[in-house]
Design a protein around this motif. Structure first.
Motif, PDB file in Angstrom:
ATOM      1  N   GLY A  82       0.812  -1.216   0.000  1.00 20.22           N
ATOM      2  CA  GLY A  82       0.000   0.000   0.000  1.00 20.22           C
ATOM      3  C   GLY A  82       0.840   1.258   0.000  1.00 20.22           C
ATOM      4  O   GLY A  82       0.456   2.285  -0.566  1.00 20.22           O
ATOM      5  N   GLU A  83       1.983   1.232   0.666  1.00 23.19           N
ATOM      6  CA  GLU A  83       2.857   2.411   0.663  1.00 23.19           C
ATOM      7  C   GLU A  83       3.380   2.726  -0.738  1.00 23.19           C
ATOM      8  O   GLU A  83       3.456   3.885  -1.144  1.00 23.19           O
ATOM      9  CB  GLU A  83       4.025   2.166   1.626  1.00 23.19           C
ATOM     10  CG  GLU A  83       3.610   2.056   3.087  1.00 23.19           C
ATOM     11  CD  GLU A  83       4.806   1.835   3.993  1.00 23.19           C
ATOM     12  OE1 GLU A  83       5.936   1.756   3.456  1.00 23.19           O
ATOM     13  OE2 GLU A  83       4.614   1.753   5.221  1.00 23.19           O
ATOM     14  N   GLU A  84       3.750   1.677  -1.440  1.00 22.60           N
ATOM     15  CA  GLU A  84       4.218   1.901  -2.805  1.00 22.60           C
ATOM     16  C   GLU A  84       3.105   2.451  -3.693  1.00 22.60           C
ATOM     17  O   GLU A  84       3.342   3.312  -4.555  1.00 22.60           O
ATOM     18  CB  GLU A  84       4.753   0.595  -3.390  1.00 22.60           C
ATOM     19  CG  GLU A  84       6.033   0.115  -2.726  1.00 22.60           C
ATOM     20  CD  GLU A  84       6.507  -1.204  -3.305  1.00 22.60           C
ATOM     21  OE1 GLU A  84       5.711  -1.837  -4.030  1.00 22.60           O
ATOM     22  OE2 GLU A  84       7.659  -1.587  -3.042  1.00 22.60           O
ATOM     23  N   GLU A  85       1.883   1.969  -3.466  1.00 22.17           N
ATOM     24  CA  GLU A  85       0.754   2.481  -4.246  1.00 22.17           C
ATOM     25  C   GLU A  85       0.538   3.969  -3.970  1.00 22.17           C
ATOM     26  O   GLU A  85       0.336   4.775  -4.882  1.00 22.17           O
ATOM     27  CB  GLU A  85      -0.502   1.686  -3.915  1.00 22.17           C
ATOM     28  CG  GLU A  85      -1.725   2.158  -4.698  1.00 22.17           C
ATOM     29  CD  GLU A  85      -2.960   1.353  -4.343  1.00 22.17           C
ATOM     30  OE1 GLU A  85      -4.054   1.762  -4.759  1.00 22.17           O
ATOM     31  OE2 GLU A  85      -2.821   0.316  -3.651  1.00 22.17           O
ATOM     32  N   ALA A  86       0.579   4.371  -2.694  1.00 22.22           N
ATOM     33  CA  ALA A  86       0.415   5.786  -2.338  1.00 22.22           C
ATOM     34  C   ALA A  86       1.545   6.632  -2.920  1.00 22.22           C
ATOM     35  O   ALA A  86       1.337   7.765  -3.383  1.00 22.22           O
ATOM     36  CB  ALA A  86       0.364   5.927  -0.821  1.00 22.22           C
ATOM     37  N   MET A  87       2.758   6.070  -2.886  1.00 30.36           N
ATOM     38  CA  MET A  87       3.896   6.807  -3.442  1.00 30.36           C
ATOM     39  C   MET A  87       3.731   7.025  -4.947  1.00 30.36           C
ATOM     40  O   MET A  87       3.979   8.124  -5.468  1.00 30.36           O
ATOM     41  CB  MET A  87       5.184   6.032  -3.163  1.00 30.36           C
ATOM     42  CG  MET A  87       6.436   6.690  -3.707  1.00 30.36           C
ATOM     43  SD  MET A  87       7.908   5.671  -3.471  1.00 30.36           S
ATOM     44  CE  MET A  87       7.519   4.304  -4.586  1.00 30.36           C
ATOM     45  N   LEU A  88       3.289   5.991  -5.670  1.00 25.07           N
ATOM     46  CA  LEU A  88       3.080   6.134  -7.107  1.00 25.07           C
ATOM     47  C   LEU A  88       1.957   7.119  -7.425  1.00 25.07           C
ATOM     48  O   LEU A  88       2.024   7.883  -8.388  1.00 25.07           O
ATOM     49  CB  LEU A  88       2.756   4.767  -7.720  1.00 25.07           C
ATOM     50  CG  LEU A  88       3.962   3.854  -7.990  1.00 25.07           C
ATOM     51  CD1 LEU A  88       3.498   2.482  -8.451  1.00 25.07           C
ATOM     52  CD2 LEU A  88       4.874   4.474  -9.042  1.00 25.07           C
ATOM     53  N   GLN A  89       0.899   7.118  -6.593  1.00 23.91           N
ATOM     54  CA  GLN A  89      -0.183   8.084  -6.798  1.00 23.91           C
ATOM     55  C   GLN A  89       0.330   9.510  -6.639  1.00 23.91           C
ATOM     56  O   GLN A  89      -0.027  10.404  -7.426  1.00 23.91           O
ATOM     57  CB  GLN A  89      -1.319   7.801  -5.818  1.00 23.91           C
ATOM     58  CG  GLN A  89      -2.102   6.524  -6.109  1.00 23.91           C
ATOM     59  CD  GLN A  89      -3.224   6.312  -5.119  1.00 23.91           C
ATOM     60  OE1 GLN A  89      -3.500   7.169  -4.287  1.00 23.91           O
ATOM     61  NE2 GLN A  89      -3.875   5.145  -5.206  1.00 23.91           N
ATOM     62  N   ALA A  90       1.172   9.739  -5.650  1.00 25.80           N
ATOM     63  CA  ALA A  90       1.743  11.078  -5.455  1.00 25.80           C
ATOM     64  C   ALA A  90       2.616  11.480  -6.650  1.00 25.80           C
ATOM     65  O   ALA A  90       2.612  12.636  -7.095  1.00 25.80           O
ATOM     66  CB  ALA A  90       2.563  11.106  -4.161  1.00 25.80           C
ATOM     67  N   MET A  91       3.365  10.505  -7.153  1.00 28.32           N
ATOM     68  CA  MET A  91       4.212  10.804  -8.322  1.00 28.32           C
ATOM     69  C   MET A  91       3.369  11.180  -9.537  1.00 28.32           C
ATOM     70  O   MET A  91       3.678  12.132 -10.264  1.00 28.32           O
ATOM     71  CB  MET A  91       5.075   9.586  -8.653  1.00 28.32           C
ATOM     72  CG  MET A  91       6.142   9.260  -7.618  1.00 28.32           C
ATOM     73  SD  MET A  91       7.062   7.774  -8.083  1.00 28.32           S
ATOM     74  CE  MET A  91       8.177   7.619  -6.691  1.00 28.32           C
ATOM     75  N   LEU A  92       2.281  10.439  -9.755  1.00 26.71           N
ATOM     76  CA  LEU A  92       1.425  10.730 -10.901  1.00 26.71           C
ATOM     77  C   LEU A  92       0.728  12.079 -10.746  1.00 26.71           C
ATOM     78  O   LEU A  92       0.548  12.819 -11.716  1.00 26.71           O
ATOM     79  CB  LEU A  92       0.388   9.617 -11.077  1.00 26.71           C
ATOM     80  CG  LEU A  92       0.919   8.299 -11.653  1.00 26.71           C
ATOM     81  CD1 LEU A  92      -0.172   7.243 -11.664  1.00 26.71           C
ATOM     82  CD2 LEU A  92       1.453   8.507 -13.063  1.00 26.71           C
TER      83      LEU A  92
END
Length: 1017
Positions: A6-16
């Motif tokens: 889930g942390e990686e998913e949140a990080m990718l959302q922030a990047m996008l």
């Protein structure tokens, strides 16, 4: 996938989100979803911060972790495989490794995994976005309950994509903005509505049904007293001009032009007058200028794309513009109380009428502009002519100081916030001058003349206008240097008039119709007439004005029609005696300047520039045979040579600057000026070589060596030739080489050495070892394209006088050994290394033996077209014998008594040269064998030979037939065997007269070998 937390998913959302936020403006401005996708696909090419985005860094690291080791192994494997073979470039390695990587199993697995990860992230973002959108809509409904019917419903868009729904600008929202823009609404509500309008995609706004109503309201709101509100409307207009298609921007433009037209016609608006001038710090003036500038910026951009749309769009834009600029206020009151018209404000933001220049450039728009000017808006041209006439009359009647104050805006003062009425009149004059100059270029524009003015009885014709422009050069005041260091524009009347006249000179048809007549030429030469009489040229004529006049005269003289006018006048066939023509007057004036017989400019810093400018005019004249014949009586070559020798002595006397002295800059500037003047004089002398007679005059000056050295220095720098020079230095080299003195000067200057060195570098090799990354392609043509320029230069150089001076009485080196790096430096070396290859040492010294020898044989073939050159080479080097021996060696024994010639490119070329140099005549007297082989069983049907006589097939039929029928008659035999003493010659004189008489009357009936006998006696 199992390691995706889930942390990686949140990080990718922030990047996008960061990525989308950065490209939001680009995406929202896209007219369609496909365009938005294209923008994202080419983001690396258009966004300089592309590699700084966190998402891009993440992708790079992901690829490196997955495929990094495989890529390194592939590169090492590729490098090791190629160590034993030929080196490959960097691009080749990258292409190979990229291809292998994309075909690998690891790459396909990485793409599949990355796609799954991104689908999860994007789907989560879309769900969250829809939830936020629903909450936002509910919040808006609570705030605007009374207007809930005006809101968009969820089914207002025909697209199922929530992404498209978020960017769709709906009909109901536009109606809401219309209501919120009402002047009765609070200021904050109006600001927010306008901000929403500016942030919305223009294509969606303009596609709504209420767009016409919105456009009308925005036009009305432009007069809003709130400057912030008005500026935001202009921002929306500017955004629309940038991002919308023409049929949409046309409506914005025409509405803005119509608003400005009504604004100037309304008496309620406080428009400045000429007496008050324009104060830019005034908020009302500032807002008005912003609207005019926005209009002008679109005027300059529209021509780049309106050709792709129906003509009616362009016509509406043009007509609304001309209608605005034709607005005139009541002229019943005094001029000083005149209310400023729109044209004054447009001239202030576009002084040189760039908008009109762009509109007149293409035929598509030019025809519409000229048609409307002729039928409805001719008053615009009339007022422009009136403005030029008024300024000229002002120069004639007012004192110099007063006129100078009137035209002081030719230099832009720093931190200027106020323009006086006089300055505005002058800016309008410059705008009118530029507009009329562009109009006169085109035939339909010239048909608008003559122009009838209210202040003059006679109409203003084309000639009258051109004379006015000409007189502005030397009757208007010189402007002071008020420009800032970074401001290079020159708005002085003389400079602007010169610029217009030079543009007209460059248009041949326009120049013939407008400029090439005695009236205009006399107006140009009037200051020179006055100076030659010993009076002042004109009230405001300065050295700068004379330089401008010289530039125009030089352009006129550079064209055949203009040169004829200067040499003979308009009526060149008239026998009436008139005043000297322009060429005579220019030559007299130039001679006086060079001899410094005119005291009015002596001691001036600009005096050498004036001399150089008028000498350049003379150069255009004496560069032709007709012009030189007219100018010979003035001995300009002697005056120029005298001035050059004097300047050369001055340059030698310039003291060496001492370090730490304040005079270093002064001495340096003085030396630069003297050197520039010295080079200018050498160039003037050199241009005498453009004609044979001029070359003789140049030799008489004794400066031919210095001129040729100067020419070589310029030629070596490969400087671009001015467009007004009839030819470059290549032509002058040919002319100079046609004399013995010129050939020696070319050799002494180093020109021949440099030419041969360049040839050898292209043909064989250069002096230095240079690493060759890509080897040169194998030549296909007999003379490779890289050597064609050198070949033509040698052909132009090697006339008989040059050959005799460079080769005469000199033997060939004929060394026993030649170094591979030994580069030829003279014509003798070229003959020795490329033409007469009579030893194995010479052949082995060539990297490209066949190509180089063919080059030499081709050069010999051309040079020997001159019989004198052929006899010289034959007498000194026995060229024919050497070529025959080469042909003899190029044979193959087929039997004990028979030998056949080997047919190759060299034997074919030698055969052609041997026939050419042994049979004299034209195509009716000899047949030259071709240099190309034919298709079929017999590729070369022409017989080769290695001894004399030549085969009869190379003689034409008419020559062979006349030789066979040629029989001496009895008289011819008698004359050949008859010996007579010198005392008994009376009968021979009688016979000679009869012989010449018959030769003229019936040349065909006399034949025999007795002809030379008669001629000899």
């Amino acid at each position: 996938m199992a390691h995706f937390s889930g942390e990686e998913e949140a990080m990718l959302q922030a990047m996008l989100r960061q990525l989308f936020q950065s490209v939001k403006e680009k995406i929202t401005g896209a007219p369609s979803l496909e365009c938005a996708e294209e923008i994202l696909l080419h983001l690396e090419e258009t966004d300089e911060n592309f590699h700084n985005y966190e998402f891009v860094k993440y992708l790079r690291q992901y690829i490196c972790n997955t495929l990094g080791s495989m890529i390194e192994e592939e590169m090492e494997k590729w490098t090791s495989d190629q160590n034993q073979g030929e080196e490959f470039g960097y691009d080749t390695v990258v292409q190979h490794v990229t291809k292998r990587t994309q075909e690998s199993k690891e790459y396909k697995e990485m793409i599949h995994s990355l796609k799954n990860i991104m689908m999860i992230v994007v789907e989560s973002m879309i769900n969250k976005f829809e939830e936020d959108e629903i909450r936002s809509q509910e919040r808006q409904k609570k705030i605007q309950k009374e207007k809930s019917s005006s809101y968009c419903t969820d089914n207002c868009s025909d697209s199922d994509s929530s992404f498209n729904q978020s960017y769709k600008f709906c009909q109901g929202k536009l109606q809401l903005i219309l209501d919120q823009l009402d002047p009765g609404q609070p200021k904050e509500v109006r600001y927010e509505a306008l901000q929403t309008l500016c942030s919305a995609p223009p294509s969606d706004v303009l596609n709504c049904e209420n767009w016409t109503t919105l456009c009308e309201k925005l036009t009305v709101y432009l007069s809003d007293p709130d400057p912030v509100f008005s500026d935001r409307i202009l921002k929306f207009y500017a955004q629309t001009f940038t991002l919308s298609p023409l049929h949409m921007t046309k409506e914005i433009y025409t509405s803005l032009a119509k608003y400005l037209e009504l604004y100037f016609l309304s008496r309620e608006n406080n428009i400045p007058t000429l007496s008050t001038g324009i104060d830019i710090s005034n908020p009302n003036v500032t807002h008005l200028l912003k609207k005019i500038r926005l209009l002008n910026e679109y005027q300059k951009e529209a021509p780049s794309f309106w050709i792709r749309h129906p003509e009616k769009y362009m016509e509406e834009i043009v007509e609304s513009t001309l209608s605005l600029l034709s607005v005139k206020h009541d002229q019943s009151h005094l001029v000083s109380q005149k209310i400023l018209d729109p044209i004054y404000f447009l001239a202030l933001v576009d002084t040189k009428a760039v908008w009109f220049k762009k509109w007149m450039h293409a035929y598509y728009s030019r025809t519409t502009v000229l048609r409307l000017l002729e039928k409805k808006y001719k008053s615009l041209i009339t007022t422009a002519v009136q403005q030029c006439v008024q300024y000229f009359e002002l120069c004639e009647t007012m004192k110099g100081d007063e006129v100078l104050g009137h035209s002081k805006s030719c230099g832009i003062k720093q931190k200027t916030f106020y323009y006086s009425g006089q300055e505005l009149q002058y800016i309008y004059f410059i705008h009118s001058l530029s507009l009329l100059g562009r109009l006169l270029i085109y035939t339909q524009g010239r048909k608008l003349f003559p122009i009838k003015l209210k202040t003059r009885k006679d109409s203003v014709s084309l000639t009258d206008l051109l004379v006015l422009f000409t007189q502005l050069i030397y009757r208007s005041p010189a402007c002071p240097k008020m420009t800032s260091p970074g401001h290079l524009e020159d708005y002085s009347p003389a400079s602007m008039a010169t610029e217009v006249l030079c543009i007209l000179c460059d248009q041949k048809e326009c120049a013939i119709e407008c400029l090439y007549n005695n009236t205009v030429i006399e107006a140009l030469l009037q200051p020179i007439h006055n100076l030659m009489k010993g009076t002042k040229a004109a009230p405001n004529c300065s050295e700068t004005a004379l330089i401008h006049i010289a530039h125009i005269l030089a352009r006129i003289a550079s064209v055949e029609e203009g040169l004829t006018l200067l040499l003979y006048g308009e009526n060149m066939n008239s026998s009436e005696e008139k005043s000297p023509t322009g060429a005579h007057l220019i030559a007299q004036f130039s001679k006086k300047l060079l001899d410094e017989d005119i005291s009015i400019f002596s001691g001036s810093e600009m005096f050498p520039v004036v001399k150089g400018a008028f000498t350049s005019v003379c150069r255009q004249i004496y560069g032709t045979c007709e012009g030189l014949q007219v100018l010979i009586p003035y001995s300009l070559h002697e005056s120029i040579a005298k001035a050059w020798k004097k300047t050369s002595l001055l340059s030698e006397r310039i003291p060496t600057p001492v370090e730490g002295s304040d005079s270093i800059s002064l001495v340096s500037q003085e030396s630069q000026n003297i050197m520039a003047w010295e080079e200018n004089l050498l160039d003037d002398l050199l241009n005498f070589a453009a004609t044979p007679k001029g070359l003789l005059l140049l030799q008489r000056t004794g400066a031919i060596n210095e001129c040729v050295t100067f020419m070589f220095n310029r030629y070596a720098k490969k400087l671009q030739i001015s467009r007004h020079k009839k030819f470059g230095y290549g032509v002058l080299v040919t002319q100079v080489a046609s004399t013995a003195a010129g050939a020696i000067a070319l050799q002494n200057s180093g020109f021949i050495n440099a030419l041969i060195t360049e040839l050898w570098a292209n043909l064989e090799c250069g002096r230095d070892d240079v690493r060759v990354t890509h080897p040169r392609s194998t030549p296909v043509d007999p003379i490779d394209q890289s050597c064609q320029k050198s070949f033509l230069a040698l052909v132009n150089l090697l006339s008989y006088p040059a050959v005799f001076e460079l080769v005469g009485n000199q033997s060939l080196p004929n060394k026993t050994e030649y170094s591979l790096r030994e580069v030829p430096t003279s014509i003798i070396d070229i003959i020795d290394r490329l033409i007469i290859l009579n030893s194995e040492a010479k052949i082995r010294s060539l990297f490209n033996y066949e190509q180089s020898h063919i080059f030499g044989l081709r050069l010999l073939s051309v040079v020997c077209c001159d019989l004198d050159t052929l006899l010289l080479l034959e007498a000194q080097y026995q060229v024919s014998e050497i070529l025959l021996n080469a042909q003899e060696e190029n044979t193959l024994e087929t039997s004990e008594s028979h030998r056949e010639f080997i047919i190759d490119s060299l034997s074919v070329e030698r055969n052609h040269v041997l026939v050419r140099i042994n049979l004299i005549g034209g195509p009716m007297e000899r047949i030259l064998p071709p240099r190309l082989l034919e298709k079929g069983d017999e590729p070369y049907p022409w017989p080769m030979f290695s001894s004399y006589p030549l085969p009869n097939c190379y003689l034409s039929d008419c020559v062979t037939r006349s030789t066979d029928l040629k029989q001496d008659n009895d008289l011819g035999k008698l004359l050949l065997h008859f010996k007579m003493s010198d005392k008994q010659t009376a009968w021979i004189e009688n016979c000679r007269r009869q012989f010449c008489k018959i030769m003229k009357a019936k040349p065909d009936i006399i034949s025999g070998s007795g002809h030379p006998w008669w001629l000899r006696w």
